[in-house]
Design an enzyme around this catalytic site. Structure first.
Site, PDB file in Angstrom:
ATOM      1  CB  SER A 146      -3.350  -9.985   4.013  1.00 32.69           C
ATOM      2  OG  SER A 146      -4.160  -9.665   5.351  1.00 32.69           O
ATOM      3  CE1 TYR A 159      -7.044  -7.503   0.490  1.00 26.86           C
ATOM      4  CE2 TYR A 159      -7.340  -8.499   2.699  1.00 26.86           C
ATOM      5  CZ  TYR A 159      -6.554  -7.765   1.785  1.00 26.86           C
ATOM      6  OH  TYR A 159      -5.302  -7.150   2.187  1.00 26.86           O
TER       7      TYR A 159
HETATM    8  N1  LIG Z   1      -2.944  -1.693   5.139  1.00 29.20           N
HETATM    9  C1  LIG Z   1      -3.000  -3.038   5.712  1.00 29.20           C
HETATM   10  O1  LIG Z   1      -3.665  -3.161   6.912  1.00 29.20           O
HETATM   11  C2  LIG Z   1      -2.816  -4.250   4.972  1.00 29.20           C
HETATM   12  C3  LIG Z   1      -2.921  -5.558   5.725  1.00 29.20           C
HETATM   13  C4  LIG Z   1      -2.511  -6.738   5.045  1.00 29.20           C
HETATM   14  C5  LIG Z   1      -2.170  -6.500   3.742  1.00 29.20           C
HETATM   15  N2  LIG Z   1      -1.997  -5.430   3.336  1.00 29.20           N
HETATM   16  C6  LIG Z   1      -1.703  -5.378   1.532  1.00 29.20           C
HETATM   17  O2  LIG Z   1      -0.864  -4.597   1.191  1.00 29.20           O
HETATM   18  C7  LIG Z   1      -1.013  -3.980   0.109  1.00 29.20           C
HETATM   19  C8  LIG Z   1      -1.157  -2.565   0.033  1.00 29.20           C
HETATM   20  O3  LIG Z   1      -2.166  -2.110   0.987  1.00 29.20           O
HETATM   21  P1  LIG Z   1      -2.367  -0.498   1.425  1.00 29.20           P
HETATM   22  O4  LIG Z   1      -3.163  -0.570   2.800  1.00 29.20           O
HETATM   23  O5  LIG Z   1      -0.983   0.107   1.366  1.00 29.20           O
HETATM   24  O6  LIG Z   1      -3.420  -0.195   0.231  1.00 29.20           O
HETATM   25  P2  LIG Z   1      -3.860   1.518  -0.101  1.00 29.20           P
HETATM   26  O7  LIG Z   1      -3.499   2.296   1.116  1.00 29.20           O
HETATM   27  O8  LIG Z   1      -5.307   1.203  -0.314  1.00 29.20           O
HETATM   28  O9  LIG Z   1      -3.187   1.629  -1.447  1.00 29.20           O
HETATM   29  C9  LIG Z   1      -3.522   0.825  -2.778  1.00 29.20           C
HETATM   30  C10 LIG Z   1      -2.503   1.511  -3.731  1.00 29.20           C
HETATM   31  O10 LIG Z   1      -3.030   0.554  -4.888  1.00 29.20           O
HETATM   32  C11 LIG Z   1      -3.533   1.479  -5.772  1.00 29.20           C
HETATM   33  N3  LIG Z   1      -4.462   0.574  -6.305  1.00 29.20           N
HETATM   34  C12 LIG Z   1      -5.708   0.172  -5.876  1.00 29.20           C
HETATM   35  N4  LIG Z   1      -6.493  -0.517  -6.772  1.00 29.20           N
HETATM   36  C13 LIG Z   1      -5.917  -0.121  -7.841  1.00 29.20           C
HETATM   37  C14 LIG Z   1      -6.161  -0.617  -9.256  1.00 29.20           C
HETATM   38  N5  LIG Z   1      -7.509  -1.136  -9.522  1.00 29.20           N
HETATM   39  N6  LIG Z   1      -5.276  -0.232 -10.454  1.00 29.20           N
HETATM   40  C15 LIG Z   1      -4.268   0.309 -10.036  1.00 29.20           C
HETATM   41  N7  LIG Z   1      -3.848   0.636  -8.711  1.00 29.20           N
HETATM   42  C16 LIG Z   1      -4.729   0.222  -7.750  1.00 29.20           C
HETATM   43  C17 LIG Z   1      -3.952   2.613  -5.007  1.00 29.20           C
HETATM   44  O11 LIG Z   1      -4.172   3.898  -5.857  1.00 29.20           O
HETATM   45  P3  LIG Z   1      -5.386   4.425  -6.692  1.00 29.20           P
HETATM   46  O12 LIG Z   1      -6.407   4.401  -5.665  1.00 29.20           O
HETATM   47  O13 LIG Z   1      -4.805   5.540  -7.324  1.00 29.20           O
HETATM   48  O14 LIG Z   1      -5.572   3.136  -7.736  1.00 29.20           O
HETATM   49  C18 LIG Z   1      -2.878   2.783  -4.184  1.00 29.20           C
HETATM   50  O15 LIG Z   1      -1.535   3.238  -4.625  1.00 29.20           O
HETATM   51  C19 LIG Z   1      -2.331  -4.742  -0.519  1.00 29.20           C
HETATM   52  O16 LIG Z   1      -1.965  -5.757  -1.295  1.00 29.20           O
HETATM   53  C20 LIG Z   1      -2.943  -5.086   0.617  1.00 29.20           C
HETATM   54  O17 LIG Z   1      -3.777  -6.276   0.539  1.00 29.20           O
HETATM   55  C21 LIG Z   1      -2.288  -4.134   3.638  1.00 29.20           C
END
Ligand SMILES: NC(=O)c1ccc[n+]([C@@H]2O[C@H](COP(=O)([O-])OP(=O)(O)OC[C@H]3O[C@@H](n4cnc5c(N)ncnc54)[C@H](OP(=O)(O)O)[C@@H]3O)[C@@H](O)[C@H]2O)c1
Length: 269
Positions: A146, A159
């Site tokens: 990130s 984080y």
């Molecule tokens: N979105 C952003 O703005 C952003 C920015 C920078 C970096 N990122 C990075 O991108 C990645 C994805 O982000 P996102 O925004 O797409 O996340 P998200 O919408 O919150 O989705 C997260 C996914 O991971 C699963 N998950 C979460 N906790 C888990 C656990 N304990 N065990 C197994 N599965 C788990 C969730 O499903 P369940 O809830 O069913 O477990 C979901 O499928 C992350 O690594 C984040 O740090 C995102």
């Protein structure tokens, strides 16, 4: 990379951790479209099963949904055991926990689970799948990082530190494992329109001109960069912002700027 070369290097199976929605689901779509079979991991079974059905129908690949809580230390042992009879050529570690708010106001246990999901579990998975890939002299590993992890970031301090760990681990392994046939990439995402981002959305009117990418665009940029470089910052505007913070500003000024921005977007008052 044409689909057949892609499946030769990264197939026949990919594991996507954190696959049910957001960026993980976008990776699942993009990989199924390239002909990879998938093991999709997340905590909630229903969205995983629905996505698996959709991808099997649309792309004629095999997709196994696997409901696991990656915050539980034994979960990766189970993931490794369940996939022991498959040739896993690609691991995408996308699952992450993002604890928002002042560090001291959150219970220590929350920070520890964040370390488990974001650091300890991916380390175990990279070690196990990395060894299997090196034995076959091919494969790929993508770790999600990130922009918050490019320097210390207030209100997501732990984080951000875990995301710095993911980037630095991936970059080091890019060199180590690259020599042994396995491509490793850190995908550094900025603000991306996902359920996780929306759940922690900035206060209305405070996000100014923060560029928000689609999940599909982030996955596409990462897959295009895999095998070519150790890390990628997704999104041109994010690359410009990161260069400004890292190269033009002194570290103190960059950390202060992030702190002010986070206070404005997420702070109290
Ligand atoms: N979105 C952003 O703005 C952003 C920015 C920078 C970096 N990122 C990075 O991108 C990645 C994805 O982000 P996102 O925004 O797409 O996340 P998200 O919408 O919150 O989705 C997260 C996914 O991971 C699963 N998950 C979460 N906790 C888990 C656990 N304990 N065990 C197994 N599965 C788990 C969730 O499903 P369940 O809830 O069913 O477990 C979901 O499928 C992350 O690594 C984040 O740090 C995102």
């Amino acid at each position: 990379m044409p689909s057949n070369r892609f499946t030769q290097q990264y197939g026949p199976w990919a594991v996507v951790a954190g696959a049910s929605e957001g960026i993980g689901a976008a990776f699942a779509h993009a990989l199924a479209a390239r002909g990879l079979n998938l093991v999709l991991v997340a905590r909630r079974a229903p969205p995983l099963v629905a996505l698996a059905d959709e991808l099997e129908t649309q792309y004629k690949v095999s997709v196994q949904p696997l409901a696991l809580d990656l915050g539980e230390p034994e979960s990766v042992t189970e993931l490794i055991s369940v996939t022991s009879d498959r040739e896993v050529g690609l691991l995408v570690w996308n699952a992450a926990l993002s604890v928002m708010g002042p560090f001291l106001d959150q219970p220590l246990e929350a920070h520890q689970v964040e370390l488990e999901v974001n650091v300890r579990s991916p380390m175990a998975a990279v070690h196990a799948f990395g060894n299997r890939m090196v034995a076959r002299k091919r494969g790929g590993i993508i770790l999600l990082s990130s922009l918050s992890g490019m320097q210390g970031t207030a209100l997501v301090a732990n984080y951000a530190a875990t995301k710095a760990w993911n980037r630095v681990l991936a970059e080091g392994l890019w060199w180590e494992l690259g020599k042994r046939g396995v491509d490793v990439l850190a995908c550094v995402a900025g603000a991306t329109d996902t359920p996780g981002y929306r759940a922690n959305a900035p206060k209305p009117g405070t996000d100014g001109n923060v560029p928000v990418q689609s999940a599909g665009a982030v996955a596409a940029e990462a897959l295009a960069a895999l095998g070519k470089r150790p890390s990628i910052i997704a999104g041109r505007k994010n690359r410009v912002a990161a260069a400004l913070l890292a190269r033009l500003l002194p570290r103190r000024a960059a950390v202060r700027l992030m702190g002010h921005t986070m206070d404005r977007m997420y702070g109290e008052g």
